[in-house]
Design a protein around this motif. Structure first.
Motif, PDB file in Angstrom:
ATOM      1  N   TYR A   1       0.841  -1.194   0.000  1.00  0.00           N
ATOM      2  CA  TYR A   1       0.000   0.000   0.000  1.00  0.00           C
ATOM      3  C   TYR A   1       0.875   1.243   0.000  1.00  0.00           C
ATOM      4  O   TYR A   1       2.019   1.207   0.447  1.00  0.00           O
ATOM      5  CB  TYR A   1      -0.932   0.010   1.220  1.00  0.00           C
TER       6      TYR A   1
ATOM      7  N   VAL B   1      -6.175   8.073   1.721  1.00  0.00           N
ATOM      8  CA  VAL B   1      -6.174   6.627   1.876  1.00  0.00           C
ATOM      9  C   VAL B   1      -4.918   6.088   1.208  1.00  0.00           C
ATOM     10  O   VAL B   1      -4.418   6.694   0.252  1.00  0.00           O
ATOM     11  CB  VAL B   1      -7.465   6.017   1.252  1.00  0.00           C
ATOM     12  N   ALA B   2      -4.407   4.993   1.727  1.00  0.00           N
ATOM     13  CA  ALA B   2      -3.255   4.342   1.103  1.00  0.00           C
ATOM     14  C   ALA B   2      -3.787   3.353   0.074  1.00  0.00           C
ATOM     15  O   ALA B   2      -4.434   2.371   0.434  1.00  0.00           O
ATOM     16  CB  ALA B   2      -2.413   3.638   2.156  1.00  0.00           C
ATOM     17  N   ARG B   3      -3.518   3.648  -1.181  1.00  0.00           N
ATOM     18  CA  ARG B   3      -4.046   2.772  -2.238  1.00  0.00           C
ATOM     19  C   ARG B   3      -3.152   1.554  -2.418  1.00  0.00           C
ATOM     20  O   ARG B   3      -1.941   1.627  -2.223  1.00  0.00           O
ATOM     21  CB  ARG B   3      -4.136   3.543  -3.550  1.00  0.00           C
ATOM     22  N   PRO B   4      -3.767   0.462  -2.817  1.00  0.00           N
ATOM     23  CA  PRO B   4      -2.947  -0.725  -3.073  1.00  0.00           C
ATOM     24  C   PRO B   4      -2.105  -0.556  -4.339  1.00  0.00           C
ATOM     25  O   PRO B   4      -2.548   0.103  -5.284  1.00  0.00           O
ATOM     26  CB  PRO B   4      -3.980  -1.847  -3.245  1.00  0.00           C
TER      27      PRO B   4
END
Lengths: 1226, 495
Positions: B105, B121-124
Motif C-alpha cells: 500500500y 487513503v493508502a491505495r494498493p
C-alpha cells in the motif's frame, strides 16, 4: 562447511562425481557446500531481548526480539515459561501471527517518526506566537475566535500535516489544557486510553496526568461492550475467569460465541489438547466458525438467539437433575453458593401477582445492624427464618461475619430450604414475562408460597428464588398454571420452544444439556463454557449471559478448577492491581478522580442520543415506567441519583463553584458542599448532562493514546466524525424522525466539531491520527519499558527496549511527563493552586453500595426523598489542585501512600511500603515539593513501584492483603500467600524469566502450589462471600428497574432489529439490487483491532482491506461475485468494501470483521461520493437503562465495572454492489 | 544396507488452528526481501481449497513428481530430452497468476498527503510493477476459511476427484488446515529435475537444498517439485526453498515454523532409513502400496543390527539415541498415525501428517443415531469425508485413514474413562478392539499429542560438526576466516 578453497578448485569440484548407491539411482556427491553459509548468516544476531505486545488481545505473550547489526529484524515466541507441571501442557510458545508481524512497524512507511500538526493550526499558532502572545494567550486567541477555530477544525481528516517540534506541540497541548480548565473547568479535558493491562505504565502516564489536573478519564471495557454486565450482576465482580491452561482441566467444554483459535490463538491448544485427555467439546455459533473444527458437535444457533438455547438447556437441567432426580452435589452447591434458597416477596395487585424484592431481616424485626441488607432463608431444621452470614449487611455492619458459613450465632448449622413445595401455605399464580413473542407477553404459573408474619403483624407472601426459577423456566412440578407438558411442547422454555428461535435441533439441545450436567455431577463441576464477543456484544448481553450462566451455576461448576464460565473479551486483568491503581490515578497525591463511564460520555459527546430509536418494545407490555423512558433521560436520572458518574458535572466551572461558595462565606469543605447542594436543590446549577450541547459542556481537549478510537472502537463512527470532530461524515439519519429525550435539552441544532484540540499519541498513522490536530510519535513496544498481564495466564510480562526510540519517538511515560513539565511552567502564571468540587457516584465496594435500600427508585428532584450527598445523590468532595506542581507530582510518589492503600475493599498498610519504595526507586533530587520522595521519573521506576506495591508480585503485600480480609470475614486466610511471602519481583526478575503471580485477595482464584487459576475458588474453598446483595451467586435481581424491565430472572430477549432506516426517514434510492442483513463485527483473524491489519504480511495473508463476508446465495441474489466491490449502509453511515462470498455463513447475515480501518484501499461510496467509512460507520449505540442502576449492592458503579455497554451487534444494514471505483484523488 | 539419518517432521492436523504463525515467522526470517515477496517457504491452506499456488495438486497441469512408466520410475515432466527442448520455455511452470501478484500500500500518503478535499487513503499497488491497482485479485491464502466458497473450492483437485461426495452447503460445511513446507523427500524429484545439479539432499540429515553457487535459474525444480515448494528469486535469478532451518537444527533447535507453532502441532525427530531401498520403494506398482513401501525403508533404531550398521556408517550414538526417542519415529512408524502427503507422487515425502477429527454431521439427529462411546462420537459420523483425507494422505485408501481416526478416537475415549469414569466399559468395548491398540500405547500417544512437552516434541541432536576439518582452528577463527587464513599470514593485493 569446509574451509574456503580457492575459486578454481571449487569449480573443478563441481565436475567431480561421487559414489552411486541405491541401485545407481542416487549419487553421494563430494561437492562443496559453501553456499550454505548464506542462510547461516541470516540466523546470526547480536542479541535477543524479551518484550511483548501492548495490544488488547488478552495474549500478553512473551517474545524474543532479535536485533542484528543494531536493527530489529524479527521476533519469535519465548519458550521459557515456568512449568505447569509434569503431566500438563505448557504455555510455550505463546504468540500468534499478528504478534509475529510486529517488527514490520519499526521501520515501516506508516511509522510516525516526528511530531505532526495540522498545517492550518500550525500557521495560526505561529502567527499568534510571532505577534508576541504567550502560549496560553495564543491558544485563547485561536480557540476563542470562531473563524480561526473553524479554519483548522474544518481541515480535520483531510491531510496537510506538517512537522513540528516537541516543544511546540507540548506548548499547544499545555496551553489548550490550561485555557480549558480556566474557562470551562478541568472536566472538559478528557482522555481515552483503553486496557491498562496491555501496557500498564503507558496507560498510567496519561491517566496520572489527567488525575492530577482533574480531567476525565474515560472507561473502555464497558464502552467496548467487552464488559459482561452479567458478571457484576451475578457475582459483584467485574470479570474473573480461568486462565487458559485450566481448560485442560475441563471434561466437558462448550465453546459459545468465542472464536478460540482465531482470537485466543496462543491459548487454543489447551482446548485442543484437552480433547486427547478425554474432554468433549461442543461448539455454538451461527456460522461454521474456526472452533467448530475442534467440536464434536456443532449447534448452529442463529445470531443473537443464544439466550433461548441456554434457557432450554436450563429447563432440561432443572427438570432432570433437580426434580426428576435430585443430584446431591448440585443441591448442596445451590444451598451454599447461590441465592436459590433466599426468600423473595410477592407483590399482589388486583389483577396480577409478581415476584418483588428479597425479604430482609428488617421486614421481620429490628434486631440486626444493617438489617435492610441482610437477606433471609428458611431453615429446614428449625422451620424458621434465618439471616445467614455473608449478605451485604454483614460486610458493612462492622462485625467479622462477612463469610459464607451457614452457621448461627450459637454455632448450630443452618440448612436452607430450596423449595416451599412440601410446606407451602398456598399456591400463588404468579406472572412471568415472555419476551420471545412479538410485542411481549406473560404466562401465569403456580408457585408454592409461605406466609410470613412481618414485624408489624402483617402477612407477607414469600417464596424462594428456586421456586421462582422452576416456574419461570416452565418446569412442571404438578402445580397449576400454564406449564409445558414436556420437552416437545413449544412453550417457554422447552427444547422444542427454542428450536423455532435458534434453529437448533431440540434433540441436540437435550443431549448437550444432559451431558453437560451429567459430566458435572460425575466430576464435581468440571463442566466449562467459553464465551465471548459473539454472545456478549449485544444490547441484551446481560440477559444472554445470565441464561448461559444458569448452566454453570446449576451444575456446581463455578469456583471449581476445570469448570464454570470462561469469558474472554478484552484484556482487562491488571494483575498487580493495588500498586498500579496508585500510580495510574495519582492516589499517592490526591483522590478521588473523574472516572467517567465511556459509553455515556460518547453517547452525549457525539450526539448519538439525538438519533435514538425506540427499543424495549416487547418489554413495555410488562412494565413501562422506566423502559418507556429515553435512555438519555434515564442517564440524567442516574447522574442525579448518584448511580453513574457524569463529567462534565455542571454547566458551571467546578473551580469557580468553590470560589463562589467561599465568596458567599463557606469556611470549610463541608460548608462549600452544603452550599453547592442547596444550589442544586434550588436548580441554580445546571447538570451538564441535561444540556450536553451547550458549548460550555463540550469536551474541549481530548487525548487519545494507546488507542485508535476513530478507526476502531468508536461505535457510531460517523457521529464521532460529525459532532465531536467536525470532519466529513456520511450520516443518513435525521434527528426529526428520531426519538428525543425529555429532560435532556435538544432545543438547538446539534453542534459539530465540539472538541478544540484532538491529540493522538501513536507510532503509526491510523484514522485517529488522520483526524487529530496533533500526532505525537510514540515509541513502539520494542523501544520502551512497561509491563503487561492478562487473565489468560498467571504471569506478568515485561516490555524491554531492544533499541532506543528512533527518530523523535518517545515512550508514553516520557511524553506525558514532558507535557506536564510545560503545563506546570505555564501554570505558574496562568493557573495557581486552587480548589475543585468533585462529584462522584455511589461506588461499588464502598459504603455507597448500601445507599439505596430495597432498590426502590426515589428521585429527590420530585421530592420523593431528601437530597443527601452520598445517599440519594452523588458524593461531593473538595480537592486541592496544585497546578504549578503537577510535574513534581507526576515524577515522584506522594505521601498519601503512607496512609495505606488497596482495592476491592482490601487495605494494605503503607508506611513500610513507602520506605521500601524510597530504597528501591531512589529519591527525587529535583527541587520542588517532590524532592526527597520516591522517584518516579522513568518508566522503569514506575514498573518497579507497581510491582513492589502489589500482592501478585510482592509476597509481603499479598499477605498483608489477606490479613486485611481476615478481619472482615473472620476466616483464616493469610496462609494462602504465606509460603511466598519473601518473594519480591522486580522488572529485572521478570526479564530473566516469567514468574507465577502470587495469590492476592483482589482476585478470587487460588494459585497456590502451581495450581491453575480458576475464579471464585477462594469463595468456594475459603467461604469468602461474593460481593453481591446475598453474598451468593445471583439468579435473582430485585432492583425496581430490573423488575420493571421484566429482568428479575434470566430470560431470553430477541436481538434488536429495527430496520436500516426509521419510519419516515429518507431512504437511499435503490435502483439496483440490494439485500438487508444482520450486520455483525466479530473479531478478525489478521489483526488485533486495527493493529497488525495494516502490515503487509497480514494484508497479504488474506485479501487486503476492507472486506465483508456474506453468504454466496445472498450475494448471487444481488448479482455480486466474490471479490466484487460493495457498499454497506443504513441510517448511520456508508461503507465501501469488497465482498467475500462463502457458504460457511448462513443467509441473512454479513460479517465485517472488526476493525480493518479505512486507511487502506477504501474508495468512495456511490451514495455520497465520499470516502467509505469504517466497520463502525453503520453502527450506533443505544444505552440499556438497567445498566445504569447504581447505589445498590453489586449494581453500583465502578470504573469499567458496571455501566451501559457500547454494544454494536444489534445492527441491520443494506448491502448492494458498488459499480464504479473512485479513489477521490484531488 | 546403506543407513542414513534424516531429520523429519510430523504435523498433527487435528491440532492445527490455522493461524499462520508458522508462515509469518518463517517469512520474517527467510523471505522478507526484494526478490522473494511471493515466496512462502511455509504456507497454510484451508481445505477444501485450492492451495498455493492455485491447484498445485493438479498434476495434469504442472506435471510434477514421478510416475511409473513401463514399471520404471521417471519424472512426470519427462527426461533430459524434453527438458532440453523446453529449456527456454517451460510450459509446466506455475506463473504469477497461479501464485499471486504481491501487493503493498501507498502507506506514506497517509502521513504526507497534502491538504485535500477528501480523507487520504493508502491505495494498493503492485510490488511487481509498482503501479496502483484497484484491488488485489488473488493471494497466497485467498480462500482462507472457505472464502470464495463454491467459486473457489472446486478448484481443489481433491474435490474434483470426489465431487459427488462433497456438498458445498452451510449445513454440511467442513474445513481443515494443511500447513506445508518442503517435504525434504527421500526421492526428491526437484533434485532430479535440475539440469545444473544444483539441488541436493544433505547426507547427514536429509535436508534438501539449492546450492546458490551452482543454480543457473533454469527453474525446472519449480515444476519438478509436485508440492511446488521451490521458488524462483527474480532478483538473484536463482531458486530458493525451505531449508528446514538447518542453521537452527544444526544447533539442535527446531525449525522456526515448529518452534513458533502455537498450536504445537509440529514434531521433529530423527529417522533412520536404508538409502539402498529408496528406488524400489518408490517403484511399487500400486500407488496405494507406496505408504507401506516407504515405511519399509525405515529402520528400527532399537535393532542391534541397525545400531551396528549405523555406527559403521558414521552415525554417532547421540543420533541413534535421537532416533530412538524420535517423536516422528513414534507417530509415523510405531503407532502409524502420521501419513505422508500425496504418496502417489512417489517422492517419498518426509513431512508426515496426522489426519484431523471433525464434528459429526448435523443431520444425525435422533438419539439412536447419535452413537457415542463415553460421549465421544463415532468415526463414521464425522464431517470431513474420509475419501477427502484419503485423497490427500493415502492415494485414496480410506481404510488407512479410518484406522488412524479410530485410534485417535479410542485414545479420547480411554482418557475420558480414566479421568471421568467408565474405563472398564472401554476396556471391554468394540472400539478398543477395532482401533487395534492398547491402553499402554494410548497413554503414550495421549502424552505426546496432548501434554506435548517441548523436549518431547523436538528431539534434535546437534549437527555433526566433528566431521568438519579443523574444528580446533575454527573455534577461534570462525566468521573471521577472511582475516585469519590457516596458512598464516594475510596477503592482500598490493602487499
Amino acid at each position: 562447511m569446509g574451509k574456503k578453497d580457492n575459486k578454481l578448485f571449487q569449480t573443478l569440484k563441481h565436475l567431480k562425481y561421487g559414489e552411486r548407491i541405491n541401485k545407481g539411482w542416487t549419487e553421494e556427491s563430494p561437492r562443496p557446500r559453501d553456499s550454505e553459509d548464506i542462510y547461516r548468516k541470516r540466523w546470526q544476531h547480536d542479541k535477543i531481548v524479551r518484550s511483548t505486545h501492548g495490544v488488547n488481545c488478552t495474549g500478553s505473550c512473551s517474545w524474543k526480539v532479535y536485533v542484528k547489526d543494531g536493527i530489529i529484524t524479527s521476533e519469535t515466541q519465548q519458550t521459557d515459561y515456568p512449568s505447569t507441571g509434569d503431566d500438563f501442557p505448557e504455555y510455550e510458545p505463546r504468540g500468534c501471527p499478528r504478534g509475529a508481524s510486529f517488527s514490520w512497524y519499526t521501520y515501516s512507511p506508516i511509522r510516525v517518526k516526528h511530531p505532526y500538526m495540522r498545517g492550518d493550526l500550525y500557521e495560526l499558532w505561529k502567527a499568534e506566537r510571532e505577534q508576541g502572545f504567550d502560549p496560553v494567550e495564543a491558544w485563547e486567541n485561536i480557540a476563542g475566535d470562531p473563524k480561526k477555530r473553524a479554519q483548522y477544525v474544518g481541515a480535520r481528516g483531510k491531510g496537510g500535516f506538517v512537522r513540528a517540534t516537541w516543544q511546540e506541540t507540548c506548548e499547544i497541548i499545555a496551553s489548550a489544557t490550561i485555557y480549558t480548565i480556566k474557562k470551562y473547568g478541568p472536566d472538559r479535558v478528557a482522555g481515552f486510553s483503553p486496557i491498562p493491562a496491555m501496557s500498564m505504565v503507558s496507560y498510567a502516564a496519561g491517566s496520572r496526568f489527567l488525575s492530577l489536573i482533574g480531567g476525565n478519564i474515560l472507561s473502555f471495557y464497558d464502552w467496548y461492550a467487552d464488559l459482561p454486565p452479567a458478571s457484576p450482576q451475578v457475582w459483584g465482580e467485574q470479570t474473573d475467569v480461568p486462565e487458559s491452561a485450566d481448560w485442560y482441566n475441563a471434561k466437558y467444554f462448550i465453546i459459545w460465541g468465542t472464536n478460540l483459535p482465531q482470537t485466543r490463538t496462543p491459548d487454543a491448544h489447551f482446548m485442543v489438547e484437552a480433547r486427547y485427555n478425554g474432554t468433549k467439546v461442543v461448539g455454538v455459533s451461527p456460522d461454521y466458525a474456526e472452533y467448530e473444527k475442534f467440536a464434536d458437535l456443532w449447534l448452529p444457533a442463529r445470531a443473537g438467539t443464544d439466550g433461548a438455547l441456554a434457557m432450554a438447556m436450563t429447563h432440561v437441567i432443572l427438570k432432570e437433575f433437580y426434580v426428576e432426580k435430585e443430584t446431591p452435589y448440585f443441591i448442596d452447591y445451590a444451598k451454599r453458593f447461590t441465592d436459590l434458597p433466599f426468600l423473595v416477596t410477592l407483590n399482589e395487585t388486583e389483577d396480577d401477582c409478581r415476584s418483588d424484592r428479597f425479604l430482609r431481616s428488617t421486614d421481620v424485626d429490628d434486631n440486626h445492624n444493617q438489617g435492610d441488607w441482610k437477606t433471609l432463608v428458611w431453615d429446614v431444621s428449625t422451620n424458621q427464618l434465618e439471616a445467614p452470614n455473608g449478605s451485604q449487611g454483614f460486610r458493612w455492619d462492622e462485625g467479622s461475619n462477612w463469610n459464607l458459613e451457614l452457621k448461627k450465632e450459637d454455632g448450630s448449622l443452618i440448612d436452607p430450604l430450596l423449595s416451599f413445595i412440601e410446606i407451602a401455605d398456598e399456591t400463588a399464580m404468579v406472572s412471568f414475562p415472555d419476551f420471545a413473542v412479538k410485542n411481549g407477553g406473560s404466562v401465569k404459573r403456580g408457585i408454592p408460597v409461605k406466609h410470613i408474619q412481618d414485624k408489624n403483624g402483617n402477612t407477607i407472601k414469600a417464596t424462594t428464588v428456586y421456586d421462582l426459577m422452576m416456574a419461570h423456566t416452565g418446569v412442571n412440578r404438578g402445580l397449576a398454571g400454564d406449564y409445558p407438558i414436556d420437552y416437545h411442547d413449544p412453550k417457554a422454555y422447552t427444547p422444542a420452544w427454542q428450536e423455532s428461535i435458534t434453529g437448533v435441533n431440540k434433540n441436540h439441545v437435550i443431549q448437550v444439556a444432559r451431558e453437560f450436567a451429567d459430566n458435572a455431577a460425575r466430576t464435581k463441576g468440571k463442566s466449562m463454557i467459553a464465551m465471548g464477543g459473539g454472545t456478549n456484544h449485544w444490547y441484551h448481553s446481560d440477559q444472554i449471559y445470565r441464561c448461559i450462566l444458569n448452566l454453570v451455576l446449576l451444575t456446581g461448576s463455578q469456583g471449581v478448577n476445570g469448570g464454570g464460565w470462561a469469558h474472554y473479551v478484552g484484556q482487562e486483568k491488571v494483575r498487580p492491581l493495588e500498586g498500579w491503581q496508585q500510580v495510574a490515578f495519582a492516589n499517592d497525591w490526591l483522590k478521588p478522580q473523574r472516572l467517567q463511564n465511556g459509553t455515556s460520555f460518547f453517547y452525549f459527546a457525539t450526539d448519538q442520543f439525538r438519533y435514538e430509536a425506540k427499543v424495549n418494545q416487547e418489554q413495555s407490555s410488562w412494565g413501562g415506567k422506566y423502559n418507556n423512558m429515553h435512555p438519555a433521560d434515564v442517564n440524567a436520572l442516574a447522574a442525579r441519583l448518584g448511580w453513574l458518574p457524569s463529567f462534565p458535572q455542571f454547566s458551571q466551572n467546578s473551580l469557580d463553584l468553590v470560589k463562589e461558595s467561599r465568596g458567599r462565606g463557606a469556611n470549610n469543605h463541608q460548608e462549600v458542599i452544603d452550599d453547592v447542594v442547596s444550589q442544586i436543590k434550588e436548580e441554580k446549577l445546571e447538570w451538564a448532562i441535561e444540556n450536553p450541547d451547550d458549548p460550555r459542556n463540550f469536551p474541549r481537549v481530548f487525548f487519545n493514546w494507546r488507542s485508535n478510537l476513530l478507526g476502531d472502537s468508536g461505535k457510531g463512527h460517523e457521529y464521532f466524525a460529525k459532532h465531536l470532530i467536525g470532519a466529513e461524515d456520511q450520516i443518513l439519519a435525521d434527528t426529526d424522525n428520531s426519538w428525543q429525550p425529555k429532560t435532556v435539552k435538544t432545543d438547538e441544532e446539534a453542534p459539530t466539531g465540539k472538541v478544540d484540540l484532538l491529540v493522538s499519541v501513536d507510532f503509526r498513522m491510523t484514522s485517529s491520527g488522520l483526524f487529530s490536530d496533533i500526532v505525537l510519535p510514540a515509541a513502539t513496544w520494542y523501544e520502551k519499558f512497561d509491563i503487561s498481564s492478562t487473565d489468560m495466564h498467571p504471569f506478568v510480562h515485561p516490555f524491554n527496549a531492544a533499541i532506543s526510540p528512533p527518530w523523535q519517538a518517545k515512550s508514553d511515560w516520557d511524553t506525558f511527563r514532558e507535557i506536564s513539565k510545560v503545563f506546570s511552567e505555564l501554570a505558574q502564571t496562568h493557573l495557581p493552586k486552587t480548589e475543585d468540587l468533585m462529584m462522584t457516584p455511589l461506588g461499588h465496594d464502598s459504603v455507597g453500595e448500601i445507599a439505596q435500600a430495597h432498590g426502590k427508585i426515589k428521585d429527590w428532584r420530585k421530592g420523593e426523598v431528601e437530597a443527601i450527598p452520598g445517599k440519594t445523590m452523588p458524593n461531593f468532595q473538595i480537592v486541592t489542585r496544585d497546578y504549578p506542581n503537577v510535574y513534581q507530582q507526576m515524577t515522584t510518589i506522594g505521601p498519601e501512600i503512607k496512609k495505606g492503600y488497596g482495592g476491592k475493599g482490601v487495605m494494605i498498610p503503607g508506611e513500610k511500603v513507602y520506605e521500601e519504595l524510597s530504597s528501591r526507586l531512589g529519591v527525587s533530587k529535583r527541587d520542588g515539593i517532590g524532592k526527597g520522595n520516591p522517584d518516579l521519573y522513568s518508566d522503569i521506576k514506575a514498573i518497579d513501584a507497581i510491582l513492589l506495591m502489589s500482592g501478585a508480585t510482592n509476597g509481603k503485600r499479598a499477605v498483608a492483603g489477606w490479613k486485611s480480609l481476615e478481619k472482615k470475614t473472620g476466616q483464616k486466610l493469610a496462609d494462602i500467600a504465606k509460603g511466598r511471602e519473601e518473594e519480591d519481583v522486580t522488572l529485572q526478575d521478570l526479564t530473566i524469566q516469567p514468574r507465577h503471580a502470587i495469590s492476592t485477595p483482589v482476585w478470587s482464584g487460588l494459585e497456590k502450589g502451581n495450581r491453575r487459576y480458576s475464579p471464585f475458588t477462594v469463595n468456594t474453598e475459603y467461604n469468602i462471600p461474593w460481593r453481591t446483595l446475598t453474598g451468593r451467586q445471583s439468579f435473582y435481581l430485585d432492583h425496581e428497574m430490573m423488575l420493571d424491565f421484566g429482568e428479575g430472572l434470566p430470560l431470553y430477549l430477541p436481538p434488536l432489529s429495527h430496520g436500516p432506516f426509521l419510519k419516515n426517514e429518507k431512504e437511499v434510492e435503490n435502483n439496483g439490487k440490494s439485500i438487508t442483513v444482520r450486520y455483525l463485527t466479530p473479531h478478525q483473524k489478521w489483526g488485533i483491532h486495527t493493529m497488525f491489519t495494516d502490515t503487509t504480511n497480514m494484508s497479504t495473508l488474506f485479501r487486503g482491506w476492507q472486506t465483508v463476508w456474506m453468504n454466496e446465495e445472498d450475494g448471487a441474489s444481488i448479482g455480486i461475485k466474490d471479490n466484487d466491490w460493495i457498499e454497506v449502509y443504513n441510517r448511520n453511515g456508508v461503507i465501501a468494501a469488497r465482498v467475500v462470498l462463502t457458504y460457511r455463513i448462513p443467509k441473512g447475515m454479513a460479517y465485517m470483521y472488526h476493525a480493518q480501518d479505512r486507511t487502506l484501499g477504501v474508495p468512495a461510496t456511490a451514495i455520497n461520493k465520499k470516502r467509505g467509512g469504517t466497520h463502525n460507520s453503520v453502527t450506533r449505540i443505544s444505552l440499556k437503562p438497567t445498566h445504569m442502576i447504581g447505589g445498590y449492592s453489586q449494581l453500583s458503579y465502578g470504573f469499567n465495572y458496571y455501566g451501559p455497554t457500547g454494544h454494536q451487534r444489534d445492527t441491520i444494514a443494506v448491502i448492494r454492489g458498488l459499480k464504479e471505483v473512485d479513489w477521490l484523488e484531488d | 544396507m546403506r543407513i542414513k539419518a534424516q531429520v523429519a517432521m510430523v504435523m498433527h492436523l487435528d491440532k492445527c488452528i490455522g493461524c499462520h504463525t508458522c508462515s509469518v515467522t518463517c517469512k520474517n526470517t527467510w523471505t522478507n526481501r526484494p526478490g522473494t515477496e511471493y515466496m512462502w517457504f511455509n504456507n497454510v491452506e484451508t481445505r477444501p481449497g485450492t492451495g498455493y499456488p492455485k491447484s498445485w495438486e493438479n498434476r495434469d497441469r504442472y506435471k510434477g513428481g514421478w510416475e511409473l512408466k513401463n514399471g520404471k520410475l521417471r519424472l512426470k515432466a519427462g527426461g533430459p530430452v524434453s527438458k532440453l527442448a523446453n529449456i527456454f520455455y517451460n510450459p509446466d511452470m506455475a506463473n504469477m497468476d497461479d501464485y499471486y501478484e504481491p501487493w503493498t500500500y501507498d502507506y506514506e500518503h497517509l502521513i504526507n498527503s497534502p491538504k485535500s478535499e477528501n480523507i487520504p487513503v493508502a491505495r494498493p499497488k503492485s510490488r511487481i510493477t509498482g503501479k496502483y491497482i484497484d484491488k488485489p485479485e488473488w493471494g497466497p491464502n485467498w480462500d482462507d476459511d472457505l472464502a470464495g466458497g463454491s467459486e473457489v473450492v472446486p478448484l481443489d483437485p481433491n474435490v474434483q476427484k470426489l465431487q459427488e461426495h462433497i456438498s458445498m452447503e452451510y449445513e454440511k460445511t467442513f474445513m481443515m488446515y494443511l500447513p506445508r513446507i518442503c517435504e525434504h523427500c527421500l526421492n526428491p524429484s526437484c533434485v532430479a529435475s535440475c539440469p545444473s545439479g544444483a539441488l541436493y539432499k544433505r547426507d547427514e540429515d536429509g535436508i534438501v537444498l539449492v546450492d546458490q553457487d551452482a543454480c543457473r535459474g533454469w527453474r525446472f525444480c519449480m515444476s519438478g517439485c509436485p508440492y511446488h515448494k521451490v521458488y524462483y528469486n527474480w532478483n538473484t535469478h536463482k531458486a530458493e526453498k525451505c531449508n528446514f532451518c538447518y542453521p537452527r537444527t544444526e544447533a539442535g533447535l527446531p525449525t522456526i515454523c515448529s518452534e513458533t507453532c502455537v498450536g504445537r502441532i509440529r514434531y521433529i525427530g530423527v529417522v533412520l532409513y536404508d538409502a539402498d531401498k529408496v528406488k524400489d520403494a518408490a517403484s511399487v506398482e500400486d500407488a496405494q502400496d507406496l505408504y507401506e513401501s516407504q515405511l519399509s525403508c525405515f529402520l528400527d533404531p532399537f535393532d542391534p543390527q541397525v545400531i551396528k550398521e549405523a555406527r559403521k556408517a558414521g552415525i554417532t550414538d547421540a543420533w541413534i539415541e535421537g532416533a530412538q526417542n524420535s517423536p516422528v519415529y513414534k507417530m509415523a512408524i510405531k503407532w502409524k498415525i502420521a501419513l505422508p502427503l500425496h504418496p502417489e507422487y512417489r517422492t517419498l515425502p518426509m513431512v508426515w501428517y496426522v489426519p484431523p477429527l471433525s464434528p459429526i454431521m448435523n443431520h444425525i439427529t435422533n438419539e439412536n443415531e447419535l452413537s457415542t462411546d463415553g460421549y465421544i462420537p463415532a468415526v463414521d459420523q464425522m464431517r470431513i469425508p474420509m475419501e477427502y483425507l484419503a485423497s490427500l494422505l493415502t492415494a485414496g485408501d480410506t481404510e488407512v485413514i479410518r484406522k488412524v481416526l479410530l485410534k485417535l478416537t479410542a485414545m479420547r475415549v480411554h482418557m475420558r474413562g480414566k479421568t471421568v469414569g467408565g474405563i472398564d466399559e472401554f476396556r471391554a468395548s468394540r472400539l478398543l478392539n477395532e482401533a487395534d491398540t492398547n491402553p499402554e500405547e494410548i497413554e503414550e500417544m495421549a502424552r505426546l499429542l496432548g501434554v506435548a512437552k517441548y523436549n518431547e516434541r523436538f528431539v534434535i541432536p546437534t549437527g555433526r560438526r566433528e566431521m568438519d576439518d579443523d574444528l580446533y582452528y575454527k573455534q577461534g577463527a570462525c566468521s573471521l576466516e577472511e582475516i585469519a587464513p590457516p596458512e598464516g599470514i594475510v596477503f592482500r593485493k598490493g602487499d
